[in-house]
Enzyme design. Structure first.
Site, PDB file in Angstrom:
ATOM      1  N   SER A 106       0.818  -1.222   0.000  1.00 10.61           N
ATOM      2  CA  SER A 106       0.000   0.000   0.000  1.00 10.61           C
ATOM      3  C   SER A 106       0.844   1.262   0.000  1.00 10.61           C
ATOM      4  O   SER A 106       0.351   2.325  -0.383  1.00 10.61           O
ATOM      5  CB  SER A 106      -0.942   0.009   1.200  1.00 10.61           C
ATOM      6  OG  SER A 106      -1.915  -0.995   1.027  1.00 10.61           O
ATOM      7  N   ASP A 320      -5.528   0.654  -4.466  1.00 11.40           N
ATOM      8  CA  ASP A 320      -4.071   0.561  -4.609  1.00 11.40           C
ATOM      9  C   ASP A 320      -3.650  -0.814  -5.127  1.00 11.40           C
ATOM     10  O   ASP A 320      -2.613  -0.976  -5.740  1.00 11.40           O
ATOM     11  CB  ASP A 320      -3.372   0.910  -3.292  1.00 11.40           C
ATOM     12  CG  ASP A 320      -3.974   0.198  -2.080  1.00 11.40           C
ATOM     13  OD1 ASP A 320      -4.968  -0.558  -2.243  1.00 11.40           O
ATOM     14  OD2 ASP A 320      -3.447   0.384  -0.975  1.00 11.40           O
TER      15      ASP A 320
HETATM   16 MG    MG Z   1      -4.370   1.779   3.366  1.00 10.23          MG
HETATM   17 ZN    ZN Z   2      -2.763  -4.872   2.678  1.00  3.68          ZN
END
Ligand code: MG
Ligand code: ZN
Length: 383
Positions: A106, A320
């Site tokens: 992330s 993401d």
């Molecule tokens: Mg996050």
């Molecule tokens: Zn994760």
């Protein structure tokens, strides 16, 4: 091998096959977290597709951490066939690979979305050579736009941190909190109070925030009452609790932030994160994942309400990366039941969707790199 041995082998192999088949038929693995049985549903209104301008004045970037197509469809099923996301007519896909890994984390994913540059897993607002890079939030601030960050995790966690901090490692929470002090961000709401208040360097960032003119609040009801000025909402000591149990409300925080930022004549940039869709995926817990997905979608609803009324606001919703290799092996649109299945407890490499609404939304269709998303936003804002 003589005949006897071959016979014995076939016998053992055959029995094993029979046993495993029986095993499969008779032992049902009872794992209650894999199936969401249905729950409360909400109405999804239809929002206008007519906007005042061709280019946006305001941008709301929304990241569902770990939110792939299956997570969205699980939420859609759980809510009886509709999500606020239905109102997004322009859809694309984002490739999430980081600079050093086929599967991103992330931090690298957040930095790609905040800066338009691929970097290594773990990097916060720095490039592949660990050099700090300007983020879209910092550019917006420089151009006189109001800025904000809202997250259900600690505000110092990888995704929001990627928009405001510059650290070689996502684990440097206290340094990330200190990086907030170097900016003039107008509104931030999340958890992570202790990274500002109980620090190894003994700095009292809460006091420093107050000296900079922030209203530092820890109670959601008080936060929701704020109509103007600088706001630091630090609800949980670290991460906020799971949806339904947490004191923080992502939809209310989003609404509060938008109403404050919307007063700036030059416009605003905000990133809103549904952080814990990812954690439901890591836990291979369909119930957790669905509840977080619905919570995030209701925050999207607040963004839509604002953007539809305002007419000059672009909303881009993406992820993401995907988490859990999640799929659906069953479900019921009427009851909202969803039967989930996972291939991993980690992130996966698959493309994630990009939904856009508002002036300029037509630029976010097709297959793109995650880094293209902030670049397109920056172009539209004329930076
Ligand atoms: Mg996050
Ligand atoms: Zn994760």
């Amino acid at each position: 091998m003589n005949l006897k041995a071959i016979f014995l082998f076939i016998l053992i192999f055959g029995m094993q096959q029979l046993y495993s088949q029986e095993n499969y038929k008779t032992i049902s693995k009872v794992d209650s977290t894999k199936t969401y049985q249905g729950g409360p549903k909400y109405e999804v209104p239809t929002f206008t597709q007519q906007f005042k301008s061709k280019k946006p004045k305001n941008v709301i970037m929304m990241i569902g951490d770990g939110m792939g197509v299956s997570q969205i469809f699980a939420g859609l099923t759980a809510n009886g066939g509709h999500l606020f996301l239905d109102n997004f007519k322009q859809i694309g896909f984002s490739k999430t690979q980081s600079s050093n890994n086929y599967i991103t984390d992330s931090a690298a994913g957040g930095t790609a979305l905040s800066s338009g540059q691929k970097t290594y897993n773990g990097a916060i607002g720095v490039n592949a050579d660990s050099i700090p890079i300007q983020t879209i939030l910092e550019m917006a601030e420089e151009k006189g736009l109001a800025t904000g960050l809202v997250s259900t995790s600690a505000i110092t966690h990888a995704t929001p941190a990627s928009y405001i901090a510059h650290q070689k490692s996502r684990a440097s929470y206290e340094q990330i909190a200190a990086d907030f002090m170097k900016t003039d961000i107008d509104v931030f709401i999340g958890g992570g109070y202790k990274h500002f208040s109980q620090r190894a360097d003994k700095r009292d960032l809460i006091l420093e925030l107050q000296q900079k003119g922030y209203q530092v609040l820890r109670d959601m009801d008080e936060i929701a009452k704020v109509k103007s000025g600088k706001l630091a909402g630090l609800i949980a000591d670290e991460h906020n609790d799971v949806a339904g149990k947490r004191k923080m409300s992502l939809p209310h925080s989003t609404e509060t932030a938008l109403n404050i930022l919307g007063q700036n004549q030059k416009g605003f940039f905000i990133m809103v994160e549904g952080s814990q869709i990812d954690w439901g995926g890591h836990e291979n817990n369909t119930i957790y994942l669905v509840k977080e997905m619905l919570d995030f979608d209701q925050a999207i609803g607040k963004a839509l309400e604002f953007a539809a009324k305002d007419g000059e606001t672009l909303i881009v919703v993406t992820a993401d990366h995907e988490t859990g290799g999640f799929s659906l092996n069953g479900g019921d649109m009427k009851t909202g039941m969803v039967k989930g299945a996972f291939t991993t407890g980690e992130h996966t490499a698959v493309m994630v969707p990009v939904f856009s609404y508002g002036p300029g939304a037509e630029n976010f269709t097709g297959i793109m790199e995650n880094t293209d998303i902030p670049k397109k936003i920056i172009d539209l804002l004329g930076f």
